[in-house]
Design a protein around this motif. Sequence first.
Motif, PDB file in Angstrom:
ATOM      1  N   PRO A 134       0.985  -0.960  -0.532  1.00 13.32           N
ATOM      2  CA  PRO A 134      -0.382   0.014   0.277  1.00 13.32           C
ATOM      3  C   PRO A 134       0.980   1.169   0.004  1.00 13.32           C
ATOM      4  CG  PRO A 134      -0.425  -1.358   1.573  1.00 13.32           C
ATOM      5  CD  PRO A 134       0.540  -2.101   1.070  1.00 13.32           C
ATOM      6  N   ILE A 135       0.491   2.203  -0.590  1.00  7.43           N
ATOM      7  CA  ILE A 135       1.463   3.756  -0.542  1.00  7.43           C
ATOM      8  C   ILE A 135       0.149   4.377   0.906  1.00  7.43           C
ATOM      9  CG2 ILE A 135       1.178   5.940  -1.874  1.00  7.43           C
ATOM     10  CD1 ILE A 135       0.269   4.387  -4.397  1.00  7.43           C
ATOM     11  N   GLU A 136       1.789   5.014   1.260  1.00  9.93           N
ATOM     12  CA  GLU A 136       0.812   5.413   2.917  1.00  9.93           C
ATOM     13  C   GLU A 136       1.469   6.899   2.516  1.00  9.93           C
ATOM     14  OE1 GLU A 136       4.575   4.829   6.020  1.00  9.93           O
ATOM     15  OE2 GLU A 136       3.599   3.073   5.305  1.00  9.93           O
ATOM     16  N   LYS A 137       0.645   7.491   2.888  1.00  7.38           N
ATOM     17  CA  LYS A 137       1.300   8.935   3.889  1.00  7.38           C
ATOM     18  C   LYS A 137       2.149   9.442   4.138  1.00  7.38           C
ATOM     19  CE  LYS A 137      -3.183   9.923   1.786  1.00  7.38           C
ATOM     20  NZ  LYS A 137      -3.162   9.588  -0.361  1.00  7.38           N
ATOM     21  N   PRO A 138       2.832  10.206   4.444  1.00  8.82           N
ATOM     22  CA  PRO A 138       4.494  11.321   4.699  1.00  8.82           C
ATOM     23  C   PRO A 138       4.807  11.350   6.140  1.00  8.82           C
ATOM     24  CG  PRO A 138       3.902  12.635   3.018  1.00  8.82           C
ATOM     25  CD  PRO A 138       2.774  11.100   2.795  1.00  8.82           C
ATOM     26  N   GLU A 139       3.553  10.273   6.616  1.00 11.39           N
ATOM     27  CA  GLU A 139       3.640  11.015   8.181  1.00 11.39           C
ATOM     28  C   GLU A 139       4.174  10.130   9.055  1.00 11.39           C
ATOM     29  OE1 GLU A 139      -1.153  10.267   8.163  1.00 11.39           O
ATOM     30  OE2 GLU A 139      -0.971  11.800   7.220  1.00 11.39           O
ATOM     31  N   TYR A 140       4.201   8.502   8.960  1.00 13.45           N
ATOM     32  CA  TYR A 140       4.644   8.060  10.237  1.00 13.45           C
ATOM     33  C   TYR A 140       6.624   7.823  10.053  1.00 13.45           C
ATOM     34  CZ  TYR A 140       6.617   3.553  12.464  1.00 13.45           C
ATOM     35  OH  TYR A 140       6.822   2.765  13.397  1.00 13.45           O
ATOM     36  N   ILE A 141       7.101   7.511  10.811  1.00 12.88           N
ATOM     37  CA  ILE A 141       8.765   7.155  10.415  1.00 12.88           C
ATOM     38  C   ILE A 141       8.989   6.334  10.712  1.00 12.88           C
ATOM     39  CG2 ILE A 141      10.832   8.822  11.318  1.00 12.88           C
ATOM     40  CD1 ILE A 141       8.820  11.202   9.850  1.00 12.88           C
ATOM     41  N   HIS A 142       9.530   5.894   9.329  1.00  7.42           N
ATOM     42  CA  HIS A 142      10.186   4.658   9.324  1.00  7.42           C
ATOM     43  C   HIS A 142      11.925   5.299  10.216  1.00  7.42           C
ATOM     44  CE1 HIS A 142       7.030   2.435   7.236  1.00  7.42           C
ATOM     45  NE2 HIS A 142       6.659   3.861   6.947  1.00  7.42           N
ATOM     46  N   HIS A 143      11.686   3.348  10.670  1.00 10.63           N
ATOM     47  CA  HIS A 143      13.671   3.377  10.378  1.00 10.63           C
ATOM     48  C   HIS A 143      13.697   2.272  10.649  1.00 10.63           C
ATOM     49  CE1 HIS A 143      12.709   6.534  14.063  1.00 10.63           C
ATOM     50  NE2 HIS A 143      11.722   5.741  14.303  1.00 10.63           N
ATOM     51  N   GLU A 144      15.507   2.300  11.129  1.00  9.22           N
ATOM     52  CA  GLU A 144      15.964   1.151   9.900  1.00  9.22           C
ATOM     53  C   GLU A 144      16.360   0.714   8.240  1.00  9.22           C
ATOM     54  OE1 GLU A 144      16.717  -2.404  11.622  1.00  9.22           O
ATOM     55  OE2 GLU A 144      15.825  -1.538  14.258  1.00  9.22           O
TER      56      GLU A 144
END
Length: 119
Positions: free
Chosen positions: A45-55
């Motif tokens: 899925p395409i998500e909005k640029p809100e959740y900061i992913h790590h690693e």
Amino acid sequence: MKRTIVLGATPDSSRYAYLASNKLARYGHEIINVGIKSGEVAGVPIEKPEYIHHEVDTITMYVGTRNQEPLYDYILNTCPKRIIFNPGTENPELEQLAEQKGIETVLGCTLVMLSTGEY
């Protein structure tokens, strides 16, 4: 394999971001599709640029320079190892900000880099 955010992901099959998501997935890389469009690419899925992913190893840019500034915090707080500025996304200001945080910047083409084994 390299965990990669495709920034500017789109379900539009005529766009380079769509091709990159699919090619990255075919090459075995974990992809995170981030964009403003709804849908999915390569089964992700395409998500909005809100959740900061790590690693995250790489953010590959498919957002034009004039639309990048609102994404600076998202990009820099993700702290990827590198950012690939694909053709049309070059941004000296963001490159400098990234390099100040120890993030490698690459002016290149993800599709070509995958094809030549440079990714």
